[in-house]
Design a protein around this motif. Structure first.
Motif, PDB file in Angstrom:
ATOM      1  N   LYS A   8      13.637 -42.224 -30.599  1.00 38.28           N
ATOM      2  CA  LYS A   8      13.436 -43.676 -30.658  1.00 38.28           C
ATOM      3  C   LYS A   8      11.999 -44.087 -30.342  1.00 38.28           C
ATOM      4  N   HIS A   9      11.160 -43.106 -30.063  1.00 40.41           N
ATOM      5  CA  HIS A   9       9.758 -43.300 -29.688  1.00 40.41           C
ATOM      6  C   HIS A   9       9.130 -41.945 -29.950  1.00 40.41           C
ATOM      7  N   PRO A  10       7.824 -41.887 -30.192  1.00 45.33           N
ATOM      8  CA  PRO A  10       7.234 -40.567 -30.438  1.00 45.33           C
ATOM      9  C   PRO A  10       7.566 -39.526 -29.371  1.00 45.33           C
ATOM     10  N   HIS A  11       7.820 -39.988 -28.139  1.00 47.89           N
ATOM     11  CA  HIS A  11       8.059 -39.032 -27.067  1.00 47.89           C
ATOM     12  C   HIS A  11       9.280 -39.389 -26.215  1.00 47.89           C
ATOM     13  N   VAL A  12      10.293 -40.008 -26.821  1.00 48.51           N
ATOM     14  CA  VAL A  12      11.546 -40.310 -26.124  1.00 48.51           C
ATOM     15  C   VAL A  12      12.716 -40.042 -27.069  1.00 48.51           C
ATOM     16  N   CYS A  47       9.701 -34.691 -25.529  1.00 43.93           N
ATOM     17  CA  CYS A  47      10.390 -35.963 -25.296  1.00 43.93           C
ATOM     18  C   CYS A  47      10.998 -36.080 -23.906  1.00 43.93           C
ATOM     19  N   ALA A  48      10.853 -37.270 -23.326  1.00 44.64           N
ATOM     20  CA  ALA A  48      11.690 -37.672 -22.210  1.00 44.64           C
ATOM     21  C   ALA A  48      13.074 -38.006 -22.765  1.00 44.64           C
ATOM     22  N   VAL A  49      14.033 -38.245 -21.877  1.00 47.20           N
ATOM     23  CA  VAL A  49      15.422 -38.405 -22.303  1.00 47.20           C
ATOM     24  C   VAL A  49      16.000 -39.715 -21.784  1.00 47.20           C
ATOM     25  N   VAL A  50      16.647 -40.448 -22.682  1.00 42.47           N
ATOM     26  CA  VAL A  50      17.472 -41.599 -22.319  1.00 42.47           C
ATOM     27  C   VAL A  50      18.912 -41.214 -22.613  1.00 42.47           C
ATOM     28  N   ALA A 198       9.090 -43.534 -21.459  1.00 35.85           N
ATOM     29  CA  ALA A 198       7.801 -43.218 -22.082  1.00 35.85           C
ATOM     30  C   ALA A 198       6.621 -43.382 -21.129  1.00 35.85           C
ATOM     31  N   LEU A 199       6.871 -43.794 -19.894  1.00 38.86           N
ATOM     32  CA  LEU A 199       5.770 -44.001 -18.953  1.00 38.86           C
ATOM     33  C   LEU A 199       4.996 -42.718 -18.671  1.00 38.86           C
ATOM     34  N   ASP A 203       1.735 -34.584 -21.954  1.00 35.97           N
ATOM     35  CA  ASP A 203       0.789 -33.681 -21.300  1.00 35.97           C
ATOM     36  C   ASP A 203       0.852 -33.773 -19.778  1.00 35.97           C
ATOM     37  N   CYS A 204       1.679 -34.704 -19.273  1.00 35.60           N
ATOM     38  CA  CYS A 204       1.888 -34.815 -17.826  1.00 35.60           C
ATOM     39  C   CYS A 204       3.252 -34.271 -17.396  1.00 35.60           C
ATOM     40  N   TYR A 205       4.003 -33.662 -18.314  1.00 33.38           N
ATOM     41  CA  TYR A 205       5.330 -33.160 -17.972  1.00 33.38           C
ATOM     42  C   TYR A 205       5.282 -32.036 -16.936  1.00 33.38           C
ATOM     43  N   THR A 206       4.248 -31.224 -16.982  1.00 31.19           N
ATOM     44  CA  THR A 206       4.143 -30.170 -15.966  1.00 31.19           C
ATOM     45  C   THR A 206       3.984 -30.777 -14.582  1.00 31.19           C
TER      46      THR A 206
END
Length: 265
Positions: A8-12, A47-50, A198-199, A203-206
Motif C-alpha cells: 500500500k506504500h513503497p515500503h509498507v 516493507c514494514a507491516v500493517v 512508513a515512519l 535503510d534504518c531497519y537494522t
C-alpha cells in the motif's frame, strides 16, 4: 484462502487476516500467520507491516470448537504440543524485526487482543469496538509467556486489571489503559496505519531491529524464565475439571447450545 498481502506504500505491506469470518484462532489461523510472514520475509523484505482484519472483528481469539474439545480430552501431551505452536506464533509476531502496526478494525478478544498487542503500535477504528483479555472468566489460564508480553505492551497495572478480571472494555477505556495509541475514523484506518508504519525507512531497519530487541530484552529474559511455569503447570490448569466446567458454560452462553464432545468424569 491465504491472507491478503498488498503493498500500500513503497515500503509498507498491509496484511489482511481472513482465515474465517471472525479470524477465530485455530491451527489453520496459525498456519496462515506463518505463511503470511514467510511471504513478507521473502517478497516484501523492504516493507514494514500493517496487520488488520475485516468486518466487525479484528480477531475473536481462540476457536472454542477446536480448543474446548482438546482441553476436555485432558491429554497433557496434546495440549503441550498445541501450546508450543501457539507460543511460537505469537513470539514470531512480537519479535518481528521490522515495524509492525495493528490496524484494529473491530473487536479484539482474548487471543485476538494478544495478536494486537504483539504489534509495535496500535491504531483503532472509531466506533463501538470491544477489547477483552477474558480468558480467566472463561476458564483458560493466561500463559506466562503472554503475561510478559501484556506487561511489556501496556504496563503492569493495566496488565493485572485486564488479565485477572477479564472485563470487556470499550474503545475509550482501551485507549486510557494503553491498549490503543491512536483512534481514527473507520475510512482513515488503513491510511493512518500505513503512515505510521512508513515512519522508519528500509535503510534504518537494522537500527530498528536492534533497538526493538534491546527494548524487549528484559521481557524476553522473563519469558525464558517463565517458560518452566507454562511447561510444568499450564496444560494441567487448562484441562482442570473446574476449567472444563467453565468452558462448557461459556460455550453454551456464546453458541446457545450444549457441547457435543465427551466430557471427563
Amino acid at each position: 484462502m491465504p491472507w491478503i498481502i498488498e503493498r500500500k506504500h513503497p515500503h509498507v505491506a498491509v496484511v489482511t487476516m481472513n482465515t474465517n469470518k471472525v479470524n477465530a484462532q485455530n491451527p489453520t489461523f496459525f498456519a496462515d500467520l506463518h505463511a503470511a510472514f514467510d511471504r513478507l520475509e521473502a517478497e516484501f523484505a523492504d516493507c514494514a507491516v500493517v496487520l488488520t482484519g475485516s468486518g466487525a472483528v479484528f480477531t475473536a481469539g481462540l476457536d472454542f470448537d477446536h480448543h474446548f474439545p482438546m482441553f476436555a480430552r485432558q491429554s497433557i501431551k496434546e495440549i503441550d504440543a498445541w501450546f508450543d505452536e501457539y507460543r511460537a506464533t505469537n513470539l514470531r509476531l512480537f519479535t518481528y524485526p521490522r515495524p509492525t502496526v495493528a490496524a484494529i478494525n473491530g473487536h479484539a478478544y482474548a487471543g485476538g487482543f494478544i495478536t494486537a498487542i504483539d504489534c509495535d503500535h496500535r491504531i483503532a477504528s472509531e466506533g463501538p469496538l470491544q477489547f477483552a483479555l477474558n480468558e480467566v472468566p472463561i476458564g483458560i489460564p493466561m500463559p506466562a509467556v503472554y503475561c510478559e508480553i501484556i506487561k511489556h505492551a501496556i504496563g503492569p497495572r493495566s496488565a493485572f486489571e485486564l488479565t485477572l478480571f477479564g472485563q470487556v472494555y470499550d474503545l475509550a477505556a482501551a485507549t486510557r489503559l494503553g491498549v490503543v495509541q491512536q483512534t481514527v475514523a473507520p475510512d482513515k484506518l488503513l491510511d493512518a496505519a500505513v503512515v505510521w508504519a512508513a515512519l522508519v525507512p528500509p535503510d534504518c531497519y537494522t537500527a530498528y531491529a536492534f533497538s526493538k530487541r534491546a527494548l524487549q530484552a528484559t521481557t524476553m529474559t522473563a519469558i525464558d524464565a517463565a517458560a518452566r511455569l507454562d511447561r510444568d503447570l499450564l496444560s494441567r490448569a487448562m484441562s482442570d475439571l473446574g476449567s472444563i466446567r467453565a468452558h462448557t458454560r461459556r460455550y453454551k452462553e456464546l453458541k446457545g447450545r450444549d457441547v457435543t464432545w465427551p466430557l471427563p468424569g
